[in-house]
Design an enzyme around this catalytic site. Structure first.
Site, PDB file in Angstrom:
ATOM      1  N   ASN A 109      15.334 -13.871 -81.499  1.00  0.00           N
ATOM      2  CA  ASN A 109      15.327 -13.912 -82.835  1.00  0.00           C
ATOM      3  C   ASN A 109      14.663 -12.770 -83.556  1.00  0.00           C
ATOM      4  O   ASN A 109      15.373 -12.036 -84.545  1.00  0.00           O
ATOM      5  CB  ASN A 109      15.048 -15.321 -83.603  1.00  0.00           C
ATOM      6  N   THR A 153      42.789  10.674-119.808  1.00  0.00           N
ATOM      7  CA  THR A 153      42.453   9.368-120.221  1.00  0.00           C
ATOM      8  C   THR A 153      43.885   8.716-120.091  1.00  0.00           C
ATOM      9  O   THR A 153      44.808   9.329-120.404  1.00  0.00           O
ATOM     10  CB  THR A 153      41.829   9.058-121.438  1.00  0.00           C
ATOM     11  N   HIS A 154      43.951   7.210-119.613  1.00  0.00           N
ATOM     12  CA  HIS A 154      45.287   6.713-119.552  1.00  0.00           C
ATOM     13  C   HIS A 154      46.104   7.296-118.587  1.00  0.00           C
ATOM     14  O   HIS A 154      47.310   7.077-118.635  1.00  0.00           O
ATOM     15  CB  HIS A 154      45.877   6.039-120.799  1.00  0.00           C
ATOM     16  N   SER A 275      57.829  12.797 -92.059  1.00  0.00           N
ATOM     17  CA  SER A 275      58.467  11.558 -92.015  1.00  0.00           C
ATOM     18  C   SER A 275      59.106  11.839 -90.744  1.00  0.00           C
ATOM     19  O   SER A 275      60.192  12.741 -90.526  1.00  0.00           O
ATOM     20  CB  SER A 275      59.539  11.308 -93.215  1.00  0.00           C
ATOM     21  N   LYS A 281      59.888  15.993 -96.025  1.00  0.00           N
ATOM     22  CA  LYS A 281      58.598  15.229 -96.348  1.00  0.00           C
ATOM     23  C   LYS A 281      57.327  15.731 -95.676  1.00  0.00           C
ATOM     24  O   LYS A 281      57.305  16.092 -94.561  1.00  0.00           O
ATOM     25  CB  LYS A 281      58.686  13.705 -95.996  1.00  0.00           C
ATOM     26  N   ASN A 283      53.660  14.294 -96.028  1.00  0.00           N
ATOM     27  CA  ASN A 283      52.957  13.061 -96.848  1.00  0.00           C
ATOM     28  C   ASN A 283      51.506  13.100 -96.696  1.00  0.00           C
ATOM     29  O   ASN A 283      50.883  13.468 -95.429  1.00  0.00           O
ATOM     30  CB  ASN A 283      53.463  11.730 -95.880  1.00  0.00           C
ATOM     31  N   GLU A 288      45.960   8.208 -97.903  1.00  0.00           N
ATOM     32  CA  GLU A 288      46.267   7.086 -98.131  1.00  0.00           C
ATOM     33  C   GLU A 288      45.542   6.229 -97.102  1.00  0.00           C
ATOM     34  O   GLU A 288      45.194   5.050 -97.534  1.00  0.00           O
ATOM     35  CB  GLU A 288      47.713   7.005 -97.696  1.00  0.00           C
ATOM     36  N   GLN A 320      25.197 -14.085 -86.004  1.00  0.00           N
ATOM     37  CA  GLN A 320      25.686 -12.989 -85.080  1.00  0.00           C
ATOM     38  C   GLN A 320      27.098 -12.328 -85.561  1.00  0.00           C
ATOM     39  O   GLN A 320      27.523 -11.357 -85.156  1.00  0.00           O
ATOM     40  CB  GLN A 320      26.153 -13.691 -83.664  1.00  0.00           C
TER      41      GLN A 320
HETATM   42  N1  ARG Z   1      23.509 -12.550 -80.233  1.00  0.00           N
HETATM   43  C1  ARG Z   1      22.436 -12.946 -81.011  1.00  0.00           C
HETATM   44  C2  ARG Z   1      22.848 -12.554 -82.514  1.00  0.00           C
HETATM   45  O1  ARG Z   1      23.514 -11.397 -82.659  1.00  0.00           O
HETATM   46  C3  ARG Z   1      21.221 -12.611 -80.558  1.00  0.00           C
HETATM   47  C4  ARG Z   1      19.996 -13.673 -81.073  1.00  0.00           C
HETATM   48  C5  ARG Z   1      20.500 -14.827 -80.433  1.00  0.00           C
HETATM   49  N2  ARG Z   1      19.102 -15.793 -80.695  1.00  0.00           N
HETATM   50  C6  ARG Z   1      19.437 -17.167 -80.328  1.00  0.00           C
HETATM   51  N3  ARG Z   1      18.378 -17.842 -80.698  1.00  0.00           N
HETATM   52  N4  ARG Z   1      20.330 -17.840 -79.671  1.00  0.00           N
HETATM   53  O2  ARG Z   1      22.472 -13.192 -83.311  1.00  0.00           O
END
Ligand code: ARG
Length: 439
Positions: A109, A153-154, A275, A281, A283, A288, A320
């Site tokens: 984490n 403008t507009h 085209s 053409k 383009n 775009e 994730q």
């Molecule tokens: N692949 C996970 C993510 O992108 C990594 C973290 C995973 N953590 C866990 N407690 N399973 O969030």
């Protein structure tokens, strides 16, 4: 190929494994993941959690993995859950059991959080550089084409400006985009490493040290916040959305101004397409596509905002989902900035057609009204008089300055010969605050 499994009785289904795996997309963070791990190992050694030998072996192994990935010897693929598992499992394969000590006092984490922040810093700075390059190209094109053109403008011809001044409006927009990006970077430059899963660790680790090694300003104060904050991703995608909005407005004008209806500019063949049926053409596909891809970046912003809105503290796997949209937005924005720079660089400007549009658009009408005000008439009255002049000229298909002095006098006896000089297009840009436009 897992970092866990001890408490499970049966195997994870293949379906779930594929569903869960983020390796396909988070592999772009391999560099950050390895750098983060090296900093973590250095800190574990400094804090007497690893020996010198263990730390040297782990760092050497991690550097070798980095080299092997970069030289294509080690391909990031296979049944790994994510880039973090990939690096750790390959480290154990390479250095043996000591590799299993890498994850001491760390969780994926805080690991993914620090990786993403490093990745964000690197890429947001690349976007800043690309914006700067586009600004340089715009400035150069503007300086070389300081010609009078209609301002709108507009989308109706309004008053005269110059092509340079018009283009420089975009320069200013991109200047803000650059600053917004740098502001966001300074706000998010805090290190989550050491927050661990959500509640820190009983080891006496040194968060200041990893923070310094990884070039962050300070460790994040609150561990729960550290592992679950994705504000900076939302902010950077929001910045990219605003920059894309500017690119899209510029694209729209490139499309419009290069059409036969305007013909103010010509897009080079290199940034146009043909085209399959209409041989004549040419383009403006590049412009775009940029306009179109803007919607895609906005979609990413909505996606991540919605993902985050109901999440309880701290980490949840929903997070994730921040990755694909973020990586895609960065790639899209960078490629659009790059194409726009090249397209602007190769555009040619048609001075004569812009002047024609100026003459047919009564773009000195406001100045005729100002002239009457200077000679004693109230502006509201002069506005009415000049309205009548425009109607007259429109019926005769002439410009205001094509009228004879007698014709002028029919509308007001305040007119004399000096009107011609006063409403001359070049002279208009020399007066008052407008001088800035002519520079
Ligand atoms: N692949 C996970 C993510 O992108 C990594 C973290 C995973 N953590 C866990 N407690 N399973 O969030």
């Amino acid at each position: 190929m897992k970092l866990w499994g001890g408490r499970f009785k049966t195997e994870e289904s293949k379906l779930m494994e594929d569903f869960n795996s983020s390796l396909k997309f988070d592999k772009v963070m391999y560099f950050e993941d390895i750098q983060g791990s090296i900093a973590h190992v250095k800190m574990l050694y400094k804090s007497n959690i690893l020996t010198k030998d263990e730390s040297d072996t782990l760092i050497k192994g991690l550097n070798e993995i980095l080299q092997e990935i970069e030289f294509g010897k080690l391909k990031i693929q296979g049944d790994y859950e994510d880039i973090h598992s990939f690096v750790e499992i390959n480290l154990v394969k390479k250095v043996g059991d000591v590799g299993k000590k890498l994850h001491t006092a760390r969780s994926r984490n805080d690991q993914v959080a620090v990786d993403m922040r490093m990745y964000t810093k690197r890429n947001a700075l690349e976007i800043v550089d690309s914006i700067q390059h586009l600004q340089d190209v715009i400035k150069d094109k503007a300086d070389k084409n300081n010609y009078i053109m209609p301002g709108y403008t507009h989308l109706q011809r309004a008053q005269i400006v110059t092509f340079k001044y018009h283009l420089m409006a975009y320069y200013n927009m991109f200047e803000r985009d650059k600053k917004r990006m740098l502001n966001s970077l300074s706000l998010m430059n805090e290190s989550p490493l050491g927050c661990c899963a959500l509640a820190g660790t009983t080891y006496d680790i040194d968060r200041e040290y990893t923070c310094d090694l990884l070039d962050f300003d300070k460790p994040i104060d609150n561990y729960l916040d550290g592992v679950s904050d994705r504000d900076y991703i939302i902010e950077i995608i929001s910045n990219m959305s605003i920059a894309m909005m500017h690119l899209s407005r510029l694209s729209e004008e490139i499309i419009l101004f290069s059409s036969k209806e305007f013909e103010f500019i010509k897009i080079s063949d290199a940034y146009s397409t043909g085209s399959s049926i209409m041989p004549q053409k040419k383009n403006p596909d590049a412009a775009e596509l940029i306009r179109g891809k803007t919607g895609r970046v906005y979609g990413s912003l909505m996606s991540i905002l919605t993902t985050m809105k109901g999440l309880p503290l701290a980490y949840n796997k929903d997070m994730q989902e921040d990755k694909e949209v973020f990586f895609d937005s960065i790639k899209t924005t960078l490629s659009c900035l790059n194409v726009m720079s090249n397209m602007i660089d190769t555009v040619t400007v048609n001075k004569e057609n812009m002047m024609k549009a100026v003459k047919h658009g009564f773009l000195n009408a406001t100045e005729v009204a100002d002239y009457l005000v200077n000679h004693g008439m109230a502006f509201r009255d002069s506005h009415k008089v000049v309205g009548e002049i425009v109607l007259y000229c429109e019926e005769k298909s002439i410009a205001i300055e094509d009228m004879s002095i007698d014709e002028f006098k029919k509308f007001s006896d305040l007119f004399d010969e000096s009107i011609y000089e006063f409403i001359d297009y070049d002279n208009i840009l020399k007066k008052g605050i407008k001088k800035e436009i002519a520079e």
